[in-house]
Motif scaffolding. Structure first.
Motif, short mmCIF file in Angstrom:
data_model
loop_
_atom_site.label_atom_id
_atom_site.label_comp_id
_atom_site.label_asym_id
_atom_site.label_seq_id
_atom_site.Cartn_x
_atom_site.Cartn_y
_atom_site.Cartn_z
N GLU A 171 -7.23 -5.42 4.24
CA GLU A 171 -8.44 -5.97 4.86
C GLU A 171 -8.96 -4.95 5.88
O GLU A 171 -8.42 -4.84 6.99
CB GLU A 171 -8.12 -7.29 5.56
CG GLU A 171 -7.64 -8.39 4.63
CD GLU A 171 -8.77 -9.09 3.93
OE1 GLU A 171 -9.94 -8.65 4.10
OE2 GLU A 171 -8.51 -10.06 3.21
N PRO A 172 -10.01 -4.19 5.55
CA PRO A 172 -10.50 -3.16 6.47
C PRO A 172 -10.92 -3.72 7.82
O PRO A 172 -10.80 -3.04 8.84
CB PRO A 172 -11.71 -2.57 5.71
CG PRO A 172 -11.48 -2.91 4.28
CD PRO A 172 -10.76 -4.23 4.28
N ASP A 173 -11.42 -4.96 7.83
CA ASP A 173 -11.89 -5.56 9.08
C ASP A 173 -10.89 -6.59 9.61
O ASP A 173 -11.25 -7.44 10.42
CB ASP A 173 -13.25 -6.24 8.86
CG ASP A 173 -14.31 -5.25 8.41
OD1 ASP A 173 -14.30 -4.11 8.91
OD2 ASP A 173 -15.13 -5.62 7.54
N GLY A 174 -9.64 -6.52 9.14
CA GLY A 174 -8.63 -7.47 9.57
C GLY A 174 -8.04 -7.11 10.92
O GLY A 174 -8.52 -6.23 11.64
N ARG A 175 -6.93 -7.82 11.25
CA ARG A 175 -6.30 -7.64 12.57
C ARG A 175 -5.10 -6.70 12.51
O ARG A 175 -4.35 -6.61 13.47
CB ARG A 175 -5.87 -9.01 13.10
CG ARG A 175 -7.03 -9.94 13.41
CD ARG A 175 -6.53 -11.34 13.76
NE ARG A 175 -5.94 -11.99 12.61
CZ ARG A 175 -5.07 -13.00 12.69
NH1 ARG A 175 -4.67 -13.43 13.87
NH2 ARG A 175 -4.59 -13.55 11.60
N GLY A 176 -4.93 -5.99 11.40
CA GLY A 176 -3.91 -4.96 11.33
C GLY A 176 -2.68 -5.30 10.53
O GLY A 176 -1.87 -4.42 10.23
N GLY A 177 -2.51 -6.56 10.15
CA GLY A 177 -1.32 -6.94 9.39
C GLY A 177 -1.29 -6.33 8.01
O GLY A 177 -0.28 -5.75 7.60
N SER A 178 -2.40 -6.42 7.28
CA SER A 178 -2.43 -5.86 5.93
C SER A 178 -2.33 -4.33 5.96
O SER A 178 -1.69 -3.73 5.09
CB SER A 178 -3.70 -6.30 5.19
OG SER A 178 -4.86 -5.76 5.79
N ALA A 179 -2.93 -3.71 6.95
CA ALA A 179 -2.82 -2.24 7.08
C ALA A 179 -1.38 -1.83 7.32
O ALA A 179 -0.90 -0.83 6.76
CB ALA A 179 -3.71 -1.75 8.22
N PHE A 180 -0.64 -2.61 8.12
CA PHE A 180 0.76 -2.30 8.36
C PHE A 180 1.56 -2.39 7.06
O PHE A 180 2.38 -1.52 6.75
CB PHE A 180 1.35 -3.25 9.40
CG PHE A 180 2.77 -2.94 9.77
CD1 PHE A 180 3.06 -2.15 10.87
CD2 PHE A 180 3.83 -3.44 9.02
CE1 PHE A 180 4.36 -1.85 11.21
CE2 PHE A 180 5.15 -3.14 9.34
CZ PHE A 180 5.41 -2.34 10.45
N VAL A 181 1.31 -3.45 6.29
CA VAL A 181 2.02 -3.61 5.02
C VAL A 181 1.73 -2.45 4.09
O VAL A 181 2.63 -1.88 3.47
CB VAL A 181 1.64 -4.95 4.35
CG1 VAL A 181 2.20 -5.02 2.93
CG2 VAL A 181 2.16 -6.13 5.17
N HIS A 182 0.48 -2.06 3.98
CA HIS A 182 0.09 -0.99 3.06
C HIS A 182 0.59 0.38 3.51
O HIS A 182 1.08 1.17 2.69
CB HIS A 182 -1.44 -0.96 2.91
CG HIS A 182 -1.97 -1.94 1.91
ND1 HIS A 182 -2.44 -1.56 0.67
CD2 HIS A 182 -2.08 -3.29 1.96
CE1 HIS A 182 -2.83 -2.63 0.00
NE2 HIS A 182 -2.63 -3.70 0.77
N ASP A 183 0.48 0.66 4.79
CA ASP A 183 0.71 2.02 5.28
C ASP A 183 2.11 2.29 5.80
O ASP A 183 2.60 3.42 5.73
CB ASP A 183 -0.30 2.36 6.39
CG ASP A 183 -1.73 2.31 5.90
OD1 ASP A 183 -1.96 2.47 4.68
OD2 ASP A 183 -2.62 2.09 6.74
N ARG A 184 2.78 1.25 6.31
CA ARG A 184 4.04 1.50 7.01
C ARG A 184 5.24 0.76 6.44
O ARG A 184 6.37 1.23 6.56
CB ARG A 184 3.87 1.14 8.49
CG ARG A 184 2.82 1.99 9.19
CD ARG A 184 2.63 1.59 10.65
NE ARG A 184 3.88 1.68 11.41
CZ ARG A 184 4.01 1.25 12.65
NH1 ARG A 184 2.98 0.71 13.28
NH2 ARG A 184 5.17 1.37 13.27
N LEU A 185 5.04 -0.40 5.84
CA LEU A 185 6.18 -1.15 5.31
C LEU A 185 6.70 -0.45 4.06
O LEU A 185 5.94 -0.09 3.16
CB LEU A 185 5.75 -2.58 4.98
CG LEU A 185 6.88 -3.60 4.81
CD1 LEU A 185 7.64 -3.80 6.11
CD2 LEU A 185 6.33 -4.93 4.30
N ALA A 186 8.01 -0.27 4.01
CA ALA A 186 8.63 0.49 2.91
C ALA A 186 9.77 -0.29 2.28
O ALA A 186 10.32 -1.23 2.89
CB ALA A 186 9.14 1.84 3.43
N VAL A 187 10.13 0.09 1.06
CA VAL A 187 11.29 -0.50 0.39
C VAL A 187 12.51 -0.30 1.28
O VAL A 187 12.74 0.79 1.81
CB VAL A 187 11.50 0.14 -0.99
CG1 VAL A 187 12.83 -0.31 -1.60
CG2 VAL A 187 10.34 -0.21 -1.92
N GLY A 188 13.29 -1.36 1.45
CA GLY A 188 14.46 -1.32 2.31
C GLY A 188 14.23 -1.88 3.69
O GLY A 188 15.18 -2.24 4.39
#
Length: 327
Positions: free
Chosen positions: A86-103
């Motif tokens: 969500e480009p205009d979201g509050r940062g949760g989806s960006a964190f999942v896409h960009d920083r959350l990793a397997v493990g």
């Protein structure tokens, strides 16, 4: 005994939390959509769930977001969710896409279900974009019980629509209709003439659900069931002050226009479990003992609103001067 990690503490603060799970797989399933498979680190089974359920995802950065379970409900050891950036979201989806990793470890709250499937001989499903996620397990259930069903699935373009390959096994019962190829969804043509013995389940952006509500005005009452990923427009409707009497504690608090019931009762020392604070997750549901609620959530069906016996204190307000709550 070891002290809990910050993530443990966050997860334990979420209603119905099962503490911590591990990201077992992360993969792109469409443009700007990733799917996460979640498992318990020790391999134990996860709580059971039914089609329409969602979970709270407690991210390592402390943010909490709600996502529909869209995997195999018969797999007791694995949850699957899909996250749209969500480009205009509050940062949760960006964190999942960009920083959350397997493990990585994340907290999970729930599952909770505000979108349960009612038994019916026939279903019509309508999905818009990421709104396909809660409907996927519903299709599987309809298939297993032998119900007649069809799905209309819209999106801006085919590449942005998740799980189309997975849906191909259902053949012509699934109509994939990207807007750049097919124009706007033909809701009336898909639904056909109003009739009894049908349940319509839909999830997607507000304009789609609003249009569907209008199209279904002539159908039997309680035919249409919707789930919104964002709060209703009336959540921002004009606000006035009112009093809330807390029946269990015997105190009365005034809720001014700029404050929610949730915040007002918390300031009075009464905590209510909450998560989304947007009227979408259902966590803060509270029983109404007297007064007329002004419902501003995106959870209740029309007949539940008419009953007036509960409300969601994160967004809803009062139509009467005094509202008595079971708190």
């Amino acid at each position: 005994m070891s002290m809990p990690t910050p993530l443990d503490a966050q997860a334990n603060s979420v209603p119905g939390a099962v503490a911590v799970v591990r990201v077992a797989e992360k993969r792109a399933v469409a443009e700007n959509v990733v799917a996460l498979d979640l498992v318990a680190p020790s391999g134990q089974r996860l709580p059971d769930w039914a089609p329409g359920a969602h979970i709270d995802l407690v991210l390592p950065n402390g943010q909490i977001r709600q996502y529909s379970l869209c995997g195999d409900r018969w797999d007791p050891h694995r949850y699957r969710v899909a996250v749209l950036r969500e480009p205009d979201g509050r940062g949760g989806s960006a964190f999942v896409h960009d920083r959350l990793a397997v493990g990585d470890l994340v907290g999970v709250g729930g599952p909770r279900n505000n979108f349960a499937v009612i038994p019916s001989p026939e279903y019509l499903f309508v999905a818009g974009g990421i709104g396909i996620t809660p409907l996927l397990p519903m299709l599987d259930q309809a298939e297993r019980v032998g119900a007649a069903w069809k799905l209309l699935y819209g999106g801006r373009r085919r590449a942005s629509m998740a799980f189309t390959g997975e849906l191909a096994r259902f053949g012509d019962r699934v109509l994939v209709a990207p807007e750049d190829e097919c124009g706007r969804l033909d809701l009336r043509g898909f639904l056909g003439a109003p009739r009894s013995g049908v349940k319509i389940y839909a999830c997607g952006p507000a304009p789609l659900l609003d249009a569907l509500t209008e199209v279904c005005a002539g159908w039997p009452r309680y035919t249409l069931h919707t789930e919104r990923f964002a709060g209703r427009d009336d959540a921002a409707a004009p606000r006035t002050s009112f009093d809330v009497r807390l029946a269990r504690t015997g105190i009365t608090v005034t809720v001014p226009p700029e404050r929610t019931i949730l915040d007002a009762v918390a300031a009075a020392g009464v905590e209510v479990l909450s998560s989304c604070r947007q009227g979408t997750c259902g966590t803060c549901e509270t029983t109404v003992l007297a007064g007329r609620p002004d419902h501003r959530d995106a959870v209740l069906e029309d007949h539940e609103r008419d009953a007036g016996d509960c409300l969601f204190v994160c967004v809803s307000r009062s139509r009467s001067d005094i509202l008595v709550l079971d708190l």
